[in-house]
Design an enzyme around this catalytic site. Structure first.
Site, PDB file in Angstrom:
ATOM      1  N   CYS A 137      -2.842  -4.158  -8.446  1.00 38.69           N
ATOM      2  CA  CYS A 137      -2.540  -2.731  -8.420  1.00 38.69           C
ATOM      3  C   CYS A 137      -2.756  -2.103  -9.787  1.00 38.69           C
ATOM      4  CB  CYS A 137      -1.110  -2.496  -7.938  1.00 38.69           C
ATOM      5  SG  CYS A 137       0.109  -3.516  -8.765  1.00 38.69           S
ATOM      6  N   SER A 194       0.820  -1.210   0.000  1.00 39.71           N
ATOM      7  CA  SER A 194       0.000   0.000   0.000  1.00 39.71           C
ATOM      8  C   SER A 194       0.855   1.261   0.000  1.00 39.71           C
ATOM      9  CB  SER A 194      -0.936   0.009   1.208  1.00 39.71           C
ATOM     10  OG  SER A 194      -0.303   0.531   2.355  1.00 39.71           O
ATOM     11  N   GLU A 254      -8.653   4.258  -4.182  1.00 41.86           N
ATOM     12  CA  GLU A 254      -8.309   2.877  -4.517  1.00 41.86           C
ATOM     13  C   GLU A 254      -9.075   1.944  -3.593  1.00 41.86           C
ATOM     14  OE1 GLU A 254      -4.331   0.195  -5.291  1.00 41.86           O
ATOM     15  OE2 GLU A 254      -4.408   1.430  -3.494  1.00 41.86           O
ATOM     16  N   GLU A 305       6.725  -0.384  -5.286  1.00 39.10           N
ATOM     17  CA  GLU A 305       5.581  -0.319  -6.211  1.00 39.10           C
ATOM     18  C   GLU A 305       4.354  -0.401  -5.335  1.00 39.10           C
ATOM     19  OE1 GLU A 305       2.330  -1.359  -7.956  1.00 39.10           O
ATOM     20  OE2 GLU A 305       3.359  -3.289  -7.982  1.00 39.10           O
TER      21      GLU A 305
END
Length: 543
Positions: A327, A266, A425, A293
């Site tokens: 993601c 996250s 998200e 990432e």
């Protein structure tokens, strides 16, 4: 040992098995899944070549059947985290000085073990504990992990080949040293391949690692460790631990020998770790490498010339494969008014054919989300949409946790381009559509660029080239991986190096040599073959 300039095998992407009805591969995968389902595994810590069992244990349950216990794993305390750090440091010298081709051989062997005898086990454990369908487990736990291992070895060789110019009088050499200290790897639940790559790519370049996989991926992580051990990885090179994430991270970051972090997870957690590193910067022997990432709020934007069928397929696959828990998953869609009804109608028609349930039933396209926390987060978002006058649910919106954490594939249409589900998200099977006026295509592209803090993946659909050109320009910084007439997921190692910027990470491109370069510290060696014997330069001579 005889010397030579060695060439590693030319890497080839692993072929994807399709698991067609009646096929041998399908029957074998089902058999292993059923066997593991009926067993109860006990997973230890792996520290310095030892399997360590503690009194602190967590239960492993499938997300799609959360009352079924299929195993447990042992968690580390602070002393065991420190032991893992010391084990990594102890193993460092021998590992760093091992010939690069010997390190390469270990991970090439690991790739073949996964391609062969461990394939069904790593796929079945991924299906069981991460609730992936057989196809999603195949392309992740088998194919992508195999590709990472093969291609990284090739990229390592290509890096070592890069040398500065020399002359007849001066020989210049560049050595690629591993970092001084140890590296901390933190991997997520959603990709077994990412877990294997985060630790192995660092180790391949001569570093030693303390690796903390997600609690929800421990089962398949255990298979990865078994493979590495069988492939000949020396004790202490990769130490795998689990437990309280904050305690583990703080203990790791308190070490002066901390040399870097390889992270996927996250955005909030990554920024918190970055802050902690900054607060401790004075204690470290070197500036740590920080590679991460993180999140994404990935988009699909359609031009009025887009193909309805291609666009609809990309939305369904991009948004609902693995329940949107990628993601890179498509979660916000921009449709022109002239196409919107046709696209939505086509999607709704296709979604009627999708079933939700256990990955053991190969007919299911969607399974459960990873855990109760994810379920409750998505349930809350769905109820928020239902109560809003700015959005409506046109498909799905159901949820049920009696057996597993199931969320229906959900399509939301909003009249507000800044609606919460367009910006936040959610990491689940929920897609929000905003419909724009056809003549506002360029204006919409600018809206896409400014709506989200993330910049991971995105795609443009158009059968005309000029709109594609405009999108490439106006969305230049909106996505590290940009797709034309394709879903924004499914990057292949060696073909589409993966990573994004802004709040999506450091964009160091997993699946390419750029990532491996982060785990070395180059040293330039200059050697004049005939040294100068006089300090005087010609300009000093008298006229």
């Amino acid at each position: 040992m005889a010397n030579g300039i060695y060439q590693v095998p030319e890497p080839q992407n692993e072929s994807v098995r399709v698991y067609a009805p009646g096929s041998k591969e399908r029957k074998e995968a089902q058999k292993v899944y059923d066997e593991l389902y009926e067993q109860s595994i006990e997973i230890p810590l792996y520290i310095g070549g030892e399997e360590i069992y503690t009194r602190d244990i967590s239960v492993i349950t499938p997300p799609h059947e959360h009352q079924k216990k299929i195993g447990s794993f042992h968690k580390a305390n602070q002393n065991q985290v420190e032991l893992a750090i010391n084990s990594a440091l102890k193993a460092k010298s021998q590992w760093a000085n091992m010939a690069w081709e010997s390190r390469a051989a270990i991970f090439l062997k690991a790739a073949e073990l996964i391609a062969g005898p461990y394939r069904n086990e790593i796929i079945a454990t991924t299906m069981l504990c991460q609730s992936k369908t057989i196809y999603q487990a195949e392309i992740d736990a088998a194919c992508e992990l195999i590709d990472f291992l093969r291609f990284n070895v090739f990229f390592m060789q290509e890096i070592y080949k890069q040398q500065p110019k020399s002359t007849a009088k001066v020989w210049n050499q560049l050595s690629y040293r591993p970092l001084e200290g140890f590296v901390y790897a933190i991997s997520p639940f959603n990709f077994t391949a990412i877990a294997g790559n985060l630790c192995s790519s660092v180790a391949l370049m001569g570093n030693t690692v303390v690796w903390k996989p997600s609690d929800y991926q421990v089962y398949s992580a255990n298979v990865i460790m078994k493979v590495f051990i069988e492939a000949g990885l020396p004790d202490g090179v990769i130490n795998m631990i689990y437990g309280d994430p904050e305690m583990i991270t703080d203990t790791v970051l308190d070490s002066p020998d901390f040399a870097g972090i390889h992270f996927t997870g996250s955005t909030t957690v990554f920024k918190g770790i970055w802050k902690k590193i900054g607060q401790r910067i004075h204690i470290y022997k070197s500036y740590p490498r920080i590679v991460g990432e993180t999140g994404g709020k990935d988009f699909i934007v359609a031009h009025p010339s887009a193909s309805v069928e291609a666009l609809s397929t990309a939305i369904i696959r991009g948004g609902f494969e693995f329940q949107g828990q990628k993601c890179s998953a498509a979660s916000r869609v921009y449709l022109p008014l002239s196409l919107a009804d046709k696209v939505v109608e086509h999607i709704l028609s296709e979604l009627k054919t999708i079933t939700v349930g256990s990955p053991r039933n190969f007919k299911n396209f969607v399974t459960s989300v990873i855990h109760k926390g994810a379920y409750e987060r998505l349930k809350k978002a769905i109820e928020m949409v239902k109560a809003s006058d700015e959005a409506k649910i046109v498909c799905g919106g159901g949820y049920d946790k009696k057996v597993g954490y199931f969320i229906e594939p959900t399509i939301v249409v909003t009249n507000n381009p800044k609606f919460k589900t367009m910006e936040t998200e959610l990491f689940g099977p929920l897609i929000t559509i905003y419909i724009y006026q056809d003549h506002r295509f360029e204006e919409t592209l600018k809206l896409v660029d400014t709506t989200s803090p993330y910049a991971l993946t995105g795609s443009i659909f158009s059968q005309e080239r000029l709109p594609i050109h405009k999108a490439l320009k106006l969305l230049e910084n909106s996505a590290g991986n940009f797709y034309i007439n394709d879903k924004p997921t499914g990057a292949v190692v060696g073909h589409q190096p993966f990573g994004g910027s802004r709040s999506s990470g450091t964009n160091d491109k997993a699946g390419w040599s750029l990532n491996l370069l982060r785990w070395v510290s180059p040293r330039l060696i200059k050697e004049p073959l005939v040294p100068d014997l006089d300090y005087r330069y010609p300009f000093l001579a008298e006229d």
